[in-house]
Design a protein around this motif. Structure first.
Motif, short mmCIF file in Angstrom:
data_model
loop_
_atom_site.label_atom_id
_atom_site.label_comp_id
_atom_site.label_asym_id
_atom_site.label_seq_id
_atom_site.Cartn_x
_atom_site.Cartn_y
_atom_site.Cartn_z
N THR A 156 0.82 -1.13 0.03
CA THR A 156 0.11 -0.05 -0.01
C THR A 156 0.75 1.24 0.11
OG1 THR A 156 -0.11 0.16 2.39
CG2 THR A 156 -1.71 -1.17 1.45
N ALA A 157 2.13 1.03 0.35
CA ALA A 157 3.11 2.31 0.46
C ALA A 157 3.04 3.36 -0.88
CB ALA A 157 4.49 1.99 0.89
N ALA A 158 3.42 2.40 -2.16
CA ALA A 158 3.67 3.36 -3.24
C ALA A 158 2.54 4.07 -3.62
CB ALA A 158 3.99 2.48 -4.32
N PRO A 159 1.15 3.29 -3.76
CA PRO A 159 -0.05 3.97 -4.00
C PRO A 159 -0.44 5.30 -3.05
CG PRO A 159 -0.42 1.75 -4.10
CD PRO A 159 0.84 2.00 -3.53
N ARG A 160 -0.05 5.28 -1.72
CA ARG A 160 -0.36 6.05 -0.86
C ARG A 160 0.51 7.44 -1.08
NH1 ARG A 160 1.15 5.29 4.26
NH2 ARG A 160 1.79 2.88 4.09
N PHE A 161 1.90 7.09 -1.46
CA PHE A 161 2.92 8.03 -1.77
C PHE A 161 2.29 8.74 -2.81
CE2 PHE A 161 5.51 6.80 1.50
CZ PHE A 161 6.30 7.85 1.82
N ILE A 162 2.03 8.05 -3.99
CA ILE A 162 1.78 8.60 -5.44
C ILE A 162 0.44 9.42 -5.12
CG2 ILE A 162 0.95 7.91 -7.72
CD1 ILE A 162 2.76 5.58 -7.44
N GLU A 163 -0.57 8.90 -4.24
CA GLU A 163 -1.72 9.74 -4.12
C GLU A 163 -1.52 11.10 -3.27
OE1 GLU A 163 -6.38 9.32 -2.11
OE2 GLU A 163 -4.82 7.80 -1.90
N ALA A 164 -0.82 10.94 -2.32
CA ALA A 164 -0.38 12.20 -1.71
C ALA A 164 0.39 13.12 -2.36
CB ALA A 164 0.34 11.98 -0.59
N ALA A 165 1.42 12.60 -3.67
CA ALA A 165 2.03 13.66 -4.28
C ALA A 165 1.05 14.34 -5.13
CB ALA A 165 3.14 12.67 -5.02
N GLY A 166 0.21 13.61 -5.57
CA GLY A 166 -0.82 14.30 -6.67
C GLY A 166 -1.74 15.32 -5.78
N LEU A 167 -2.02 15.22 -4.53
CA LEU A 167 -2.78 16.24 -4.00
C LEU A 167 -1.92 17.28 -3.53
CD1 LEU A 167 -4.84 13.74 -1.30
CD2 LEU A 167 -5.63 14.95 -3.26
N ALA A 168 -0.57 16.91 -3.31
CA ALA A 168 0.29 18.25 -3.00
C ALA A 168 0.73 18.74 -4.13
CB ALA A 168 1.35 17.58 -2.32
N GLY A 169 0.35 18.56 -5.44
CA GLY A 169 0.83 19.36 -6.52
C GLY A 169 1.91 18.70 -7.33
N TRP A 170 2.28 17.34 -7.38
CA TRP A 170 3.15 16.87 -8.15
C TRP A 170 2.48 15.90 -9.15
CZ3 TRP A 170 8.33 17.67 -7.22
CH2 TRP A 170 8.63 18.34 -6.05
N ASP A 171 2.89 16.15 -10.51
CA ASP A 171 2.42 15.37 -11.42
C ASP A 171 3.12 15.51 -12.80
OD1 ASP A 171 0.67 13.85 -13.24
OD2 ASP A 171 -0.61 15.57 -13.66
N PRO A 172 3.90 14.33 -12.95
CA PRO A 172 3.78 12.95 -12.91
C PRO A 172 4.33 12.83 -11.39
CG PRO A 172 5.30 12.99 -14.36
CD PRO A 172 4.72 14.37 -14.23
N CYS A 173 3.86 11.38 -10.78
CA CYS A 173 4.82 10.91 -9.78
C CYS A 173 4.51 9.30 -10.00
CB CYS A 173 3.99 11.28 -8.36
SG CYS A 173 4.80 10.47 -6.90
N ASP A 174 5.85 8.95 -10.35
CA ASP A 174 5.78 7.43 -11.00
C ASP A 174 6.78 6.67 -10.13
OD1 ASP A 174 3.95 7.56 -12.92
OD2 ASP A 174 5.57 8.58 -14.12
N LEU A 175 6.63 5.44 -9.70
CA LEU A 175 7.49 4.58 -8.96
C LEU A 175 8.63 3.90 -10.03
CD1 LEU A 175 8.32 3.07 -6.51
CD2 LEU A 175 6.56 1.24 -7.37
N VAL A 176 9.94 3.93 -9.65
CA VAL A 176 10.86 3.36 -10.76
C VAL A 176 11.63 2.29 -9.80
CG1 VAL A 176 13.25 3.89 -11.91
CG2 VAL A 176 11.11 5.63 -11.72
N LEU A 177 11.62 1.14 -10.32
CA LEU A 177 12.58 -0.09 -9.75
C LEU A 177 13.77 -0.24 -10.32
CD1 LEU A 177 9.67 -2.57 -9.16
CD2 LEU A 177 10.31 -0.96 -7.86
N ASP A 178 14.85 -0.10 -9.67
CA ASP A 178 16.18 -0.40 -10.37
C ASP A 178 17.16 -1.18 -9.60
OD1 ASP A 178 18.35 1.14 -12.28
OD2 ASP A 178 19.09 1.34 -10.24
N ARG A 179 17.63 -2.03 -10.28
CA ARG A 179 18.97 -2.81 -9.48
C ARG A 179 20.18 -2.22 -9.51
NH1 ARG A 179 17.64 -8.74 -12.43
NH2 ARG A 179 15.50 -9.11 -11.80
N THR A 180 19.90 -1.09 -8.57
CA THR A 180 21.34 -0.15 -8.56
C THR A 180 22.50 -0.80 -8.11
OG1 THR A 180 19.51 1.31 -7.51
CG2 THR A 180 21.85 1.90 -7.16
#
Length: 343
Positions: A288-312
């Motif tokens: 549930t963490a990523a959807p919560r962050f993305i939703e909160a970012a949208g409400l705070a004025g961030w668009d887009p807000c996307d999750l990136v997975l990386d094998r750093t």
């Protein structure tokens, strides 16, 4: 200690006491407590021969994993809980739920200022030195900054170095701040902010030498409160392994409120031409963490807000990054946060 006849559940698992002191047909029982999330937790009264396995089970549940024991040993623990050995739980599944309650209570009371002493700060530096360097490099690459060295430039004309002002959100002992300051392609001055005084006093801050802009510049502040900077001042904002804590409830504020304040404040402090804001944290451990962050970012004025997975780290283990760009400003919220910051 308590000695007495075997209860019914123990007769089914009858066996000699580990120390051999109990009489035949008797089981040695003893209270069992463990330290978890900074507090002593009384689990119950169990046969001493099960204590080691129960301790293992509790530790694995603390790590959000299932006990790594043979099925007959798990069954013995289950029988002990089911027959009244504990007032907390009647099964390992119920014990898992209780551990999560303890975890949630501890998170509400957790405070970086009191948790990190000089010893913990030094341990943090030693454990994270290599990983933080790699994570910072990847975050800055996602933020459209060049992390290579000038000699790798293939064109005969090397572009001029761009002067930028950045902020490291949750800088800790300065590992990520220093890594960002060393970029060869950019004149990047970075201000590190963190809540823990001991982290900001760590020796790692003074290890870096050179003439980098704003070298060792850091400031103590709470990311759950409006940032104490003017609007539109930063060109780069990034965070390494920090912001997932902001989504947790504290004793006096909800996680949603804390996270919303942080996201609005960061957006307000970025210049109109700022690079993408990159937040590296643990977003996929909790589904549930990523959807919560993305939703909160949208409400705070961030668009887009996307999750990136990386094998750093060039291993199968994936690391999580949020890639965020500010949308059109919300004047009312911007004005409110600006007033809070000035106060």
């Amino acid at each position: 200690q308590a000695f007495g006849p075997l209860p019914a559940w123990a007769e089914a698992m009858a066996g000699p006491s580990r120390d051999g002191t109990a009489a035949a047909g008797e089981e040695r029982l003893k209270d069992l407590s463990v330290t978890m999330f900074g507090a002593e937790r009384h689990l119950g009264c169990f046969p001493t021969r099960l204590h080691s396995d129960i301790r293992h089970a509790v530790e694995m549940l603390r790590r959000s994993k299932w006990p790594r024991l043979a099925s007959d040993r798990v069954a013995a623990i289950e029988a002990a809980f089911a027959s009244g050995g504990s007032d907390l739980a009647k099964s390992l599944e119920e014990l898992r739920s209780q551990v999560e309650v303890w975890r949630g209570d501890a998170r509400k009371k957790w405070d970086a200022s009191s948790y990190y002493d000089s010893k913990r700060a030094a341990g943090y530096t030693e454990h994270n030195r290599g990983p933080q360097e790699a994570l910072t490099q990847r975050a800055l690459q996602l933020s459209s900054l060049c992390t290579g060295r000038p000699e790798t430039w293939s064109s005969p004309e090397v572009p001029p170095r761009e002067s930028l002002l950045g902020i490291d959100l949750g800088a800790g002992t300065g590992l990520s701040t220093s890594a960002a300051s060393r970029l060869s392609w950019h004149n990047l001055g970075v201000i590190g902010v963190d809540l823990s005084p001991e982290m900001l006093r760590a020796d790692a801050w003074t290890e870096e030498e050179g003439t980098f802009p704003l070298l060792r510049e850091r400031l103590r502040c709470d990311l759950a409160q409006p940032l104490p900077f003017r609007s539109g001042i930063f060109d780069v904002a990034f965070s390494i392994a920090t912001v997932h804590y902001l989504a947790e409830d504290s004793e006096h504020r909800s996680g949603a409120d804390r996270l919303g304040t942080f996201l609005r404040s960061v957006r307000r402090c970025l210049s109109p031409a700022a690079r993408p804001c990159i937040l590296q944290a643990f977003f996929t451990k909790d589904p549930t963490a990523a959807p919560r962050f993305i939703e909160a970012a949208g409400l705070a004025g961030w668009d887009p807000c996307d999750l990136v997975l990386d094998r750093t780290h060039n291993t199968p283990a994936e690391r999580d990054f949020l890639y965020m760009l500010p949308s059109a400003p919300k004047d009312a919220e911007d004005a409110e946060d600006a007033e809070d910051a000035e106060d």
